[in-house]
Write a protein that holds these residues in place. Structure first.
Motif, PDB file in Angstrom:
ATOM      1  N   LEU A 109       0.786  -1.221   0.019  1.00 37.15           N
ATOM      2  CA  LEU A 109      -0.004   0.221  -0.082  1.00 37.15           C
ATOM      3  C   LEU A 109       0.866   1.369   0.004  1.00 37.15           C
ATOM      4  O   LEU A 109       0.563   2.400  -0.731  1.00 37.15           O
ATOM      5  CB  LEU A 109      -1.060  -0.084   1.240  1.00 37.15           C
ATOM      6  N   VAL A 110       1.862   1.265   0.660  1.00 33.34           N
ATOM      7  CA  VAL A 110       2.748   2.454   0.503  1.00 33.34           C
ATOM      8  C   VAL A 110       3.322   2.594  -0.618  1.00 33.34           C
ATOM      9  O   VAL A 110       3.341   3.795  -1.315  1.00 33.34           O
ATOM     10  CB  VAL A 110       4.046   2.401   1.930  1.00 33.34           C
ATOM     11  N   LYS A 111       3.744   1.619  -1.470  1.00 37.26           N
ATOM     12  CA  LYS A 111       4.291   1.682  -2.731  1.00 37.26           C
ATOM     13  C   LYS A 111       3.070   2.183  -3.706  1.00 37.26           C
ATOM     14  O   LYS A 111       3.414   3.084  -4.597  1.00 37.26           O
ATOM     15  CB  LYS A 111       4.691   0.384  -3.228  1.00 37.26           C
ATOM     16  N   LYS A 112       1.741   1.654  -3.453  1.00 39.82           N
ATOM     17  CA  LYS A 112       0.792   2.308  -4.393  1.00 39.82           C
ATOM     18  C   LYS A 112       0.570   3.398  -4.050  1.00 39.82           C
ATOM     19  O   LYS A 112       0.159   4.275  -5.189  1.00 39.82           O
ATOM     20  CB  LYS A 112      -0.480   1.514  -3.695  1.00 39.82           C
ATOM     21  N   PHE A 113       0.838   4.331  -2.930  1.00 36.78           N
ATOM     22  CA  PHE A 113       0.871   5.588  -3.033  1.00 36.78           C
ATOM     23  C   PHE A 113       1.949   6.569  -2.996  1.00 36.78           C
ATOM     24  O   PHE A 113       2.304   7.695  -2.728  1.00 36.78           O
ATOM     25  CB  PHE A 113       0.116   6.102  -1.457  1.00 36.78           C
ATOM     26  N   GLY A 114       3.130   5.907  -3.766  1.00 36.07           N
ATOM     27  CA  GLY A 114       4.183   6.531  -4.191  1.00 36.07           C
ATOM     28  C   GLY A 114       5.179   6.831  -3.196  1.00 36.07           C
ATOM     29  O   GLY A 114       6.383   7.238  -3.455  1.00 36.07           O
ATOM     30  N   GLY A 115       5.407   5.828  -2.149  1.00 40.33           N
ATOM     31  CA  GLY A 115       6.498   5.687  -1.112  1.00 40.33           C
ATOM     32  C   GLY A 115       7.519   4.416  -1.572  1.00 40.33           C
ATOM     33  O   GLY A 115       7.098   3.589  -2.335  1.00 40.33           O
ATOM     34  N   ASP A 116       8.386   4.425  -0.879  1.00 41.89           N
ATOM     35  CA  ASP A 116       9.632   3.372  -1.070  1.00 41.89           C
ATOM     36  C   ASP A 116       9.375   2.716   0.326  1.00 41.89           C
ATOM     37  O   ASP A 116      10.234   3.271   1.317  1.00 41.89           O
ATOM     38  CB  ASP A 116      10.664   4.041  -1.217  1.00 41.89           C
ATOM     39  N   HIS A 117       9.014   1.448   0.354  1.00 39.12           N
ATOM     40  CA  HIS A 117       9.110   0.672   1.758  1.00 39.12           C
ATOM     41  C   HIS A 117      10.173  -0.038   1.998  1.00 39.12           C
ATOM     42  O   HIS A 117      10.651  -0.689   0.998  1.00 39.12           O
ATOM     43  CB  HIS A 117       7.771  -0.282   1.793  1.00 39.12           C
ATOM     44  N   THR A 159       9.848   5.695   3.055  1.00 34.97           N
ATOM     45  CA  THR A 159      10.156   6.785   2.581  1.00 34.97           C
ATOM     46  C   THR A 159       9.530   7.465   1.821  1.00 34.97           C
ATOM     47  O   THR A 159       9.002   6.804   0.649  1.00 34.97           O
ATOM     48  CB  THR A 159      11.903   6.780   2.112  1.00 34.97           C
ATOM     49  N   PHE A 160       9.075   8.650   1.686  1.00 36.88           N
ATOM     50  CA  PHE A 160       8.481   9.483   0.708  1.00 36.88           C
ATOM     51  C   PHE A 160       9.282  10.501   0.188  1.00 36.88           C
ATOM     52  O   PHE A 160      10.336  10.989   1.002  1.00 36.88           O
ATOM     53  CB  PHE A 160       7.143  10.135   1.078  1.00 36.88           C
ATOM     54  N   PRO A 161       9.017  11.137  -1.037  1.00 41.80           N
ATOM     55  CA  PRO A 161      10.159  12.186  -1.567  1.00 41.80           C
ATOM     56  C   PRO A 161       9.913  13.431  -0.648  1.00 41.80           C
ATOM     57  O   PRO A 161      11.205  13.979  -0.689  1.00 41.80           O
ATOM     58  CB  PRO A 161       9.465  12.408  -2.972  1.00 41.80           C
ATOM     59  N   SER A 162       8.797  13.700  -0.128  1.00 42.48           N
ATOM     60  CA  SER A 162       8.909  14.975   0.801  1.00 42.48           C
ATOM     61  C   SER A 162       7.895  14.689   1.949  1.00 42.48           C
ATOM     62  O   SER A 162       7.093  13.867   1.943  1.00 42.48           O
ATOM     63  CB  SER A 162       8.412  16.030   0.006  1.00 42.48           C
ATOM     64  N   PHE A 163       7.837  15.366   3.185  1.00 34.85           N
ATOM     65  CA  PHE A 163       6.766  15.384   4.104  1.00 34.85           C
ATOM     66  C   PHE A 163       5.427  15.626   3.357  1.00 34.85           C
ATOM     67  O   PHE A 163       4.563  15.019   3.832  1.00 34.85           O
ATOM     68  CB  PHE A 163       7.256  16.366   5.201  1.00 34.85           C
ATOM     69  N   ARG A 196       0.164  13.730   1.773  1.00 38.73           N
ATOM     70  CA  ARG A 196      -1.046  13.293   0.798  1.00 38.73           C
ATOM     71  C   ARG A 196      -1.373  11.596   0.788  1.00 38.73           C
ATOM     72  O   ARG A 196      -2.546  11.358   0.795  1.00 38.73           O
ATOM     73  CB  ARG A 196      -0.453  13.690  -0.651  1.00 38.73           C
ATOM     74  N   TYR A 197      -0.063  10.955   1.159  1.00 44.36           N
ATOM     75  CA  TYR A 197      -0.547   9.484   1.258  1.00 44.36           C
ATOM     76  C   TYR A 197      -1.444   9.184   2.510  1.00 44.36           C
ATOM     77  O   TYR A 197      -2.364   8.522   2.516  1.00 44.36           O
ATOM     78  CB  TYR A 197       0.892   8.811   1.584  1.00 44.36           C
ATOM     79  N   ARG A 198      -1.256   9.873   3.710  1.00 44.86           N
ATOM     80  CA  ARG A 198      -1.812   9.896   4.722  1.00 44.86           C
ATOM     81  C   ARG A 198      -3.446  10.076   4.496  1.00 44.86           C
ATOM     82  O   ARG A 198      -4.410   9.289   4.866  1.00 44.86           O
ATOM     83  CB  ARG A 198      -1.204  10.722   5.945  1.00 44.86           C
ATOM     84  N   GLU A 199      -3.579  11.359   3.722  1.00 41.29           N
ATOM     85  CA  GLU A 199      -5.074  11.568   3.568  1.00 41.29           C
ATOM     86  C   GLU A 199      -5.495  10.586   2.694  1.00 41.29           C
ATOM     87  O   GLU A 199      -6.711  10.118   2.813  1.00 41.29           O
ATOM     88  CB  GLU A 199      -5.069  13.072   2.891  1.00 41.29           C
TER      89      GLU A 199
END
Length: 105
Positions: free
Chosen positions: A28-36, A55-59, A64-67
Motif C-alpha cells: 500500500l505504501v508503494k501504491k501511494f508513491g512511497g518506498d517501503h 520513505t516519501f520524496p517529501s513530507f 498526501r499519502y496519509r490523507e
C-alpha cells in the motif's frame, strides 16, 4: 526526502497476524508513491517489538499519502485486520531525513 520510522509493541502471540498486516502495508505504501524498506519482526531478544521504515520524496507527499489512505478500501482493510486481531498493542512514529556521503550525486 523523509523516512517514517515506526516502532510497534506487538502481541507476541499474534506475530502471524502482525506479519500479514505488515505485508499489506508494504504494497500500500508503494501504491501511494512511497518506498517501503520493510517490516522487521522480533527474532532474538525482545519478543514484542517490531519495526518498519518507509520513505516519501517529501513530507508533503507523505501527508498526501496519509490523507488518501483514510479513504482507500485496501488501507481500511489493513487497519481492520489490526483492530480485529489486536496484534498491535501500541506504536510510535518518528520522521528522519537521510544524510549521504559527500560523494553521492
Amino acid at each position: 526526502m523523509v523516512t517514517c520510522f515506526l516502532r510497534y509493541v506487538v502481541d507476541p502471540y499474534k506475530l502471524d497476524d502482525f506479519e500479514t498486516y505488515g505485508r499489506m502495508w508494504i504494497r500500500l505504501v508503494k501504491k501511494f508513491g512511497g518506498d517501503h524498506h520493510g517490516y522487521f519482526m522480533p527474532s532474538e531478544g525482545t519478543n514484542n517489538v517490531a519495526l518498519a521504515m518507509f520513505t516519501f520524496p517529501s513530507f508533503a507527499e507523505y501527508e498526501r499519502y496519509r490523507e488518501a489512505s483514510m479513504h482507500d478500501a485496501e488501507c481500511q482493510e489493513a487497519w481492520a485486520l489490526a483492530e480485529r486481531t489486536r496484534c498491535i498493542v501500541s506504536w510510535e512514529r518518528s520522521f528522519f531525513r537521510p544524510v549521504f556521503s559527500a560523494n553521492r550525486a
